[in-house]
Design an enzyme around this catalytic site. Structure first.
Site, PDB file in Angstrom:
ATOM      1  N   GLU A 121       0.826  -1.191   0.000  1.00 55.14           N
ATOM      2  CA  GLU A 121       0.000   0.000   0.000  1.00 55.14           C
ATOM      3  C   GLU A 121       0.865   1.247   0.000  1.00 55.14           C
ATOM      4  O   GLU A 121       1.991   1.250   0.485  1.00 55.14           O
ATOM      5  CB  GLU A 121      -0.933  -0.021   1.207  1.00 55.14           C
ATOM      6  CG  GLU A 121      -2.026  -1.037   0.992  1.00 55.14           C
ATOM      7  CD  GLU A 121      -2.874  -1.266   2.223  1.00 55.14           C
ATOM      8  OE1 GLU A 121      -3.967  -1.827   2.052  1.00 55.14           O
ATOM      9  OE2 GLU A 121      -2.467  -0.902   3.327  1.00 55.14           O
ATOM     10  N   CYS A 134       3.459   8.469   1.257  1.00 57.19           N
ATOM     11  CA  CYS A 134       4.063   7.494   2.163  1.00 57.19           C
ATOM     12  C   CYS A 134       4.278   6.202   1.376  1.00 57.19           C
ATOM     13  O   CYS A 134       3.342   5.584   0.898  1.00 57.19           O
ATOM     14  CB  CYS A 134       3.117   7.290   3.345  1.00 57.19           C
ATOM     15  SG  CYS A 134       3.757   6.144   4.555  1.00 57.19           S
ATOM     16  N   CYS A 141       7.270  -6.964   6.750  1.00 59.29           N
ATOM     17  CA  CYS A 141       8.501  -6.480   7.385  1.00 59.29           C
ATOM     18  C   CYS A 141       9.089  -7.639   8.167  1.00 59.29           C
ATOM     19  O   CYS A 141       8.349  -8.385   8.811  1.00 59.29           O
ATOM     20  CB  CYS A 141       8.172  -5.312   8.327  1.00 59.29           C
ATOM     21  SG  CYS A 141       9.632  -4.578   9.100  1.00 59.29           S
ATOM     22  N   CYS A 145       8.029  -5.235  15.514  1.00 60.91           N
ATOM     23  CA  CYS A 145       7.713  -4.250  16.547  1.00 60.91           C
ATOM     24  C   CYS A 145       6.328  -4.593  17.103  1.00 60.91           C
ATOM     25  O   CYS A 145       5.392  -4.836  16.333  1.00 60.91           O
ATOM     26  CB  CYS A 145       7.766  -2.846  15.967  1.00 60.91           C
ATOM     27  SG  CYS A 145       9.403  -2.488  15.309  1.00 60.91           S
ATOM     28  N   CYS A 148       3.096  -2.679  15.964  1.00 60.58           N
ATOM     29  CA  CYS A 148       2.920  -2.399  14.528  1.00 60.58           C
ATOM     30  C   CYS A 148       2.250  -3.566  13.824  1.00 60.58           C
ATOM     31  O   CYS A 148       2.701  -4.710  13.938  1.00 60.58           O
ATOM     32  CB  CYS A 148       4.281  -2.120  13.897  1.00 60.58           C
ATOM     33  SG  CYS A 148       4.207  -1.962  12.094  1.00 60.58           S
ATOM     34  N   GLY A 199       7.457  -2.021   5.794  1.00 64.04           N
ATOM     35  CA  GLY A 199       8.830  -2.487   5.644  1.00 64.04           C
ATOM     36  C   GLY A 199       9.871  -1.602   6.296  1.00 64.04           C
ATOM     37  O   GLY A 199       9.621  -0.459   6.653  1.00 64.04           O
ATOM     38  N   GLU A 200      11.055  -2.191   6.454  1.00 62.10           N
ATOM     39  CA  GLU A 200      12.192  -1.474   7.035  1.00 62.10           C
ATOM     40  C   GLU A 200      13.128  -1.083   5.889  1.00 62.10           C
ATOM     41  O   GLU A 200      13.839  -1.936   5.337  1.00 62.10           O
ATOM     42  CB  GLU A 200      12.888  -2.382   8.058  1.00 62.10           C
ATOM     43  CG  GLU A 200      14.238  -1.904   8.555  1.00 62.10           C
ATOM     44  CD  GLU A 200      14.260  -0.433   8.976  1.00 62.10           C
ATOM     45  OE1 GLU A 200      13.501  -0.050   9.874  1.00 62.10           O
ATOM     46  OE2 GLU A 200      15.048   0.352   8.381  1.00 62.10           O
ATOM     47  N   SER A 231      12.582   6.620   7.174  1.00 61.79           N
ATOM     48  CA  SER A 231      12.343   6.275   8.574  1.00 61.79           C
ATOM     49  C   SER A 231      12.876   4.886   8.851  1.00 61.79           C
ATOM     50  O   SER A 231      12.614   3.946   8.106  1.00 61.79           O
ATOM     51  CB  SER A 231      10.840   6.327   8.853  1.00 61.79           C
ATOM     52  OG  SER A 231      10.569   5.837  10.146  1.00 61.79           O
ATOM     53  N   SER A 253      12.585   5.719  14.452  1.00 60.72           N
ATOM     54  CA  SER A 253      11.439   5.252  15.241  1.00 60.72           C
ATOM     55  C   SER A 253      11.954   4.889  16.622  1.00 60.72           C
ATOM     56  O   SER A 253      12.366   3.767  16.865  1.00 60.72           O
ATOM     57  CB  SER A 253      10.813   4.036  14.565  1.00 60.72           C
ATOM     58  OG  SER A 253      10.246   4.423  13.341  1.00 60.72           O
ATOM     59  N   LEU A 254      11.925   5.848  17.500  1.00 63.12           N
ATOM     60  CA  LEU A 254      12.548   5.663  18.823  1.00 63.12           C
ATOM     61  C   LEU A 254      11.593   4.930  19.778  1.00 63.12           C
ATOM     62  O   LEU A 254      11.884   3.846  20.242  1.00 63.12           O
ATOM     63  CB  LEU A 254      12.952   7.032  19.377  1.00 63.12           C
ATOM     64  CG  LEU A 254      13.883   6.997  20.573  1.00 63.12           C
ATOM     65  CD1 LEU A 254      15.248   6.449  20.201  1.00 63.12           C
ATOM     66  CD2 LEU A 254      14.033   8.403  21.181  1.00 63.12           C
ATOM     67  N   HIS A 255      10.490   5.555  20.096  1.00 60.87           N
ATOM     68  CA  HIS A 255       9.375   4.953  20.852  1.00 60.87           C
ATOM     69  C   HIS A 255       9.651   4.596  22.312  1.00 60.87           C
ATOM     70  O   HIS A 255       8.717   4.346  23.065  1.00 60.87           O
ATOM     71  CB  HIS A 255       8.805   3.717  20.149  1.00 60.87           C
ATOM     72  CG  HIS A 255       8.463   3.941  18.718  1.00 60.87           C
ATOM     73  ND1 HIS A 255       7.815   5.064  18.274  1.00 60.87           N
ATOM     74  CD2 HIS A 255       8.692   3.192  17.606  1.00 60.87           C
ATOM     75  CE1 HIS A 255       7.649   4.998  16.959  1.00 60.87           C
ATOM     76  NE2 HIS A 255       8.178   3.880  16.538  1.00 60.87           N
ATOM     77  N   ASN A 330      -2.192   4.090  16.675  1.00 63.77           N
ATOM     78  CA  ASN A 330      -3.352   3.678  15.894  1.00 63.77           C
ATOM     79  C   ASN A 330      -3.621   2.205  16.159  1.00 63.77           C
ATOM     80  O   ASN A 330      -2.809   1.362  15.790  1.00 63.77           O
ATOM     81  CB  ASN A 330      -3.078   3.876  14.397  1.00 63.77           C
ATOM     82  CG  ASN A 330      -3.046   5.336  14.037  1.00 63.77           C
ATOM     83  OD1 ASN A 330      -3.967   6.085  14.338  1.00 63.77           O
ATOM     84  ND2 ASN A 330      -1.961   5.767  13.414  1.00 63.77           N
ATOM     85  N   CYS A 373      -0.516   5.383  10.205  1.00 60.05           N
ATOM     86  CA  CYS A 373       0.727   4.666  10.516  1.00 60.05           C
ATOM     87  C   CYS A 373       0.445   3.319  11.146  1.00 60.05           C
ATOM     88  O   CYS A 373      -0.347   3.220  12.075  1.00 60.05           O
ATOM     89  CB  CYS A 373       1.550   5.426  11.559  1.00 60.05           C
ATOM     90  SG  CYS A 373       2.026   7.043  11.092  1.00 60.05           S
TER      91      CYS A 373
HETATM   92  N1  SAH Z   1       9.979   0.375   9.341  1.00 60.16           N
HETATM   93  C1  SAH Z   1      10.248   1.749   9.394  1.00 60.16           C
HETATM   94  C2  SAH Z   1       9.321   2.595   8.556  1.00 60.16           C
HETATM   95  C3  SAH Z   1       7.847   2.246   8.546  1.00 60.16           C
HETATM   96  S1  SAH Z   1       6.876   2.475   9.989  1.00 60.16           S
HETATM   97  C4  SAH Z   1      10.217   2.235  10.823  1.00 60.16           C
HETATM   98  O1  SAH Z   1       9.804   1.487  11.695  1.00 60.16           O
HETATM   99  O2  SAH Z   1      10.655   3.357  11.045  1.00 60.16           O
HETATM  100  C5  SAH Z   1       6.463   4.208  10.040  1.00 60.16           C
HETATM  101  C6  SAH Z   1       6.201   4.722  11.472  1.00 60.16           C
HETATM  102  O3  SAH Z   1       4.925   4.304  11.976  1.00 60.16           O
HETATM  103  C7  SAH Z   1       7.237   4.201  12.458  1.00 60.16           C
HETATM  104  O4  SAH Z   1       7.659   5.219  13.312  1.00 60.16           O
HETATM  105  C8  SAH Z   1       6.433   3.169  13.207  1.00 60.16           C
HETATM  106  O5  SAH Z   1       7.014   2.886  14.429  1.00 60.16           O
HETATM  107  C9  SAH Z   1       5.082   3.824  13.295  1.00 60.16           C
HETATM  108  N2  SAH Z   1       4.000   2.900  13.630  1.00 60.16           N
HETATM  109  C10 SAH Z   1       3.940   1.575  13.416  1.00 60.16           C
HETATM  110  N3  SAH Z   1       2.763   1.067  13.890  1.00 60.16           N
HETATM  111  C11 SAH Z   1       2.081   2.102  14.414  1.00 60.16           C
HETATM  112  C12 SAH Z   1       0.804   2.213  15.033  1.00 60.16           C
HETATM  113  N4  SAH Z   1       0.003   1.165  15.168  1.00 60.16           N
HETATM  114  N5  SAH Z   1       0.402   3.437  15.437  1.00 60.16           N
HETATM  115  C13 SAH Z   1       1.200   4.514  15.262  1.00 60.16           C
HETATM  116  N6  SAH Z   1       2.403   4.462  14.674  1.00 60.16           N
HETATM  117  C14 SAH Z   1       2.860   3.269  14.269  1.00 60.16           C
HETATM  118 FE1  SF4 Z   2       8.747  -3.059  10.586  1.00 61.50          FE
HETATM  119 FE2  SF4 Z   2       8.711  -0.425  11.078  1.00 61.50          FE
HETATM  120 FE3  SF4 Z   2       6.559  -1.951  11.674  1.00 61.50          FE
HETATM  121 FE4  SF4 Z   2       8.795  -2.177  13.093  1.00 61.50          FE
HETATM  122  S1  SF4 Z   2       7.482  -0.347  12.929  1.00 61.50           S
HETATM  123  S2  SF4 Z   2       7.566  -3.900  12.294  1.00 61.50           S
HETATM  124  S3  SF4 Z   2      10.386  -1.879  11.554  1.00 61.50           S
HETATM  125  S4  SF4 Z   2       7.370  -1.557   9.624  1.00 61.50           S
END
Ligand code: SAH
Ligand code: SF4
Length: 398
Positions: A121, A134, A141, A145, A148, A199-200, A231, A253-255, A330, A373
Site C-alpha cells: 500500500e 508514504c 517487514c 515491533c 505495529c 517495511g524497514e 524512517s 522510530s525511537l518509541h 493507531n 501509521c
Molecule cells: N519500518 C520503518 C518505517 C515504517 S513504519 C520504521 O519502523 O521506522 C512508520 C512509522 O509508523 C514508524 O515510526 C512506526 O514505528 C510507526 N508505527 C507503526 N505502527 C504504528 C501504530 N500502530 N500506530 C502509530 N504508529 C505506528
Molecule cells: Fe517493521 Fe517499522 Fe513496523 Fe517495526 S514499525 S515492524 S520496523 S514496519
C-alpha cells in the site's frame, strides 16, 4: 505490557523476486538504461543519448507507453516495446478518506508460478502547504515491533527499486501530477516522500538507495532530497551509509528511552541498543539545525507516556539536532496496546516543547480507510473476493 516470551528479532528468510520475461525499465538509473539498450543491440555510440531520452520520457513526463515517446524514432520505439515495458505496479484499489487522504493497493508479481501476487500500500496525504506520499519498501517487514500491524504479516519480500519508484509514479498518474500537466501556478501535488509505509527501508538498502536517487533527480521526478525522509527502526550500520549514499532526511522510530522497554517495543534494539543508535544519529552526515533528525515516538498508554519518559527523552537527545514527532497509537484488531489519553499526550508534548524541541503531535490521517501509521495492509488481507471486487470497481471510478 510484558509478553510471555520475547518476540523473535527477525522472521524467516525473504521471498525471492523473479523478474517478468518482459521487464519494466522503471527503476533503472541512466547507466542501467544504457546497459539495457546495449542488451538489445543499440550501438555503443548511441546508448548514452538514448538513455537520456528515455529518462526524460519516463521520469519527467511520466509516459506509460513507448509509443508516446515522440522524440525517439518509430523503429527504436518498436524495438523497445518488443523487449521492455514502462509498467508501474498495478493499482488494485483506490480508497479516498473523508479527509482527502488516498490509499492505493498495489499488486506486484510474486515471481513464483502459481503463487498469489504480493500487495503493498501507498498513501497520499494532502496538507495545505504540501502533499506527502508514504511509500513502502518491503511487502510486510521482517522485524516484529510489538505495536505495529505490518510486523505481524508473515510474508516478506524486498521491493525492487522499480517497485519503489513505481509507487511515486502511480501517485503522479492517479493525481494527474506530471510535469506537463502542472496546474497553472506551478504547484505540484506530490511534494514530499516519506519511506514510512510497509517495511524497514534500511533492510532493503540498495533498492531504496537506487529508488530515492531517481526520485530526487532534478531532471526527472524532481523531489528534492530535503523533501524525502527515510524512517528506520534503527539499523545502525546502514544509518551513516544512508546519509553518505542517499543524503535524504532521517527519521528514527525511537518509541522508548530505556533499553528494557525498547527491546520489547522494537526488538531490533536487542541488536542495536539505544547508545549505539544515538551515536549513529550524532554521526549522521549532514545533520544540522537546519536539517534536523526526526525522532518518532508512538504514544502508548501507560507504557511509554509518563513525564519521566519525556524527561529522559530530552536528556537522551541532548546534542543531536532533533525534532520529536509524537504519534498517537493507531490501534488494530488484536493489539493489546491503547493510545495514550489526550491530556497525557499534551503534557508530554508540553514538557518537550518547554525543553526547546518542536514537538508536533501527528494528526492521524485516513483512519477511516486504515491508512494511518502502522495500519497498512490491515484489512485488505482479510477481504473476501467480493469485497475485493467492490474495491477494484471503486478504483476505476475517479
Ligand atoms: N519500518 C520503518 C518505517 C515504517 S513504519 C520504521 O519502523 O521506522 C512508520 C512509522 O509508523 C514508524 O515510526 C512506526 O514505528 C510507526 N508505527 C507503526 N505502527 C504504528 C501504530 N500502530 N500506530 C502509530 N504508529 C505506528
Ligand atoms: Fe517493521 Fe517499522 Fe513496523 Fe517495526 S514499525 S515492524 S520496523 S514496519
Amino acid at each position: 505490557m510484558t509478553q510471555a516470551s520475547p518476540a523473535l528479532l527477525e522472521k524467516t528468510a525473504l521471498e525471492t523476486y523473479v523478474p517478468p520475461a518482459k521487464p519494466s525499465l522503471i527503476g533503472l538509473s541512466r547507466a542501467e538504461l544504457a546497459e539495457a539498450l546495449g542488451g538489445i543491440g543499440v550501438a555503443a555510440s548511441q546508448r548514452k543519448m538514448r538513455a537520456q531520452q528515455l529518462w526524460h520520457w519516463m521520469y519527467f513526463r511520466g509516459v506509460a507507453e513507448f509509443s508516446e515517446m515522440t522524440s525517439i524514432s518509430k523503429e527504436m520505439r518498436g524495438q523497445l516495446a518488443e523487449h521492455f515495458t514502462v509498467a508501474r505496479p498495478e493499482v488494485v484499489a483506490e480508497q479516498i478518506s473523508n479527509d482527502g487522504t488516498r490509499k492505493w493497493l498495489l499488486r506486484l508479481p510474486s515471481g513464483v508460478a502459481g503463487e498469489k501476487a504480493h500487495e503493498v500500500e501507498c498513501v497520499y496525504i494532502p496538507e495545505t502547504d504540501r502533499g506527502t506520499l508514504c511509500v513502502s519498501s518491503q511487502v510486510g517487514c521482517t522485524l516484529n515491533c510489538s505495536f505495529c500491524h505490518t510486523g505481524t504479516q508473515k510474508l516478506v519480500r524486498n521491493l525492487t527499486a522499480g517497485e519503489i519508484v513505481g509507487q511515486v509514479m502511480v501517485a503522479r498518474d492517479r493525481l494527474n501530477d506530471w510535469a506537463d500537466r502542472e496546474t497553472s501556478n506551478g504547484n505540484r501535488l506530490v511534494t514530499n516522500v516519506v519511506m514510512m509505509g510497509m517495511g524497514e527501508p534500511l533492510y532493503n538498502f540498495d533498492a531504496v538507495r537506487d529508488a530515492l536517487l531517481i526520485v530526487s533527480d532534478n531532471e526527472g521526478i524532481g523531489i528534492s532530497r530535503r523533501r524525502v525522509t527515510l524512517s528506520t527502526s534503527g539499523v545502525v550500520p546502514n544509518i551513516v551509509r544512508a546519509g553518505e549514499e542517499i543524503g535524504v532526511m532521517l527519521a528514527i522510530s525511537l518509541h522508548a528511552v530505556r533499553d528494557e522497554l525498547r527491546d520489547e517495543l522494537v526488538p531490533l534494539n536487542r541488536k542495536y541498543p539505544l547508545a549505539e543508535l544515538l551515536q549513529a544519529c550524532r554521526d549522521y552526515p549532514g545533520a544540522s539545525n537546519a536539517r534536523r533528525i526526526t525522532f518518532e515516538y508512538v504514544m502508548l498508554k501507560d507504557v511509554n507516556d509518563s513525564l519521566d519518559d519525556a524527561k529522559l527523552l530530552v536528556k537522551l537527545l541532548k546534542g543531536i539536532p532533533a525534532k520529536i514527532n509524537l504519534i498517537p497509537f493507531n490501534p488494530w484488531p488484536g493489539t493489546a496496546y491503547k493510545c495514550s489519553d489526550w491530556d497525557q499526550i499534551e503534557k508530554f508534548s508540553e514538557y518537550i516543547f518547554n525543553a526547546g524541541y518542536s514537538s508536533p503531535v501527528r494528526t492521524p490521517r485516513g483512519r477511516d480507510i486504515l491508512a494511518a501509521c502502522g495500519q497498512l495492509k490491515s484489512e485488505t488481507e482479510k477481504l473476501t473476493a467480493r469485497e475485493r471486487e467492490a474495491l477494484r470497481a471503486m478504483a476505476m471510478t475517479d
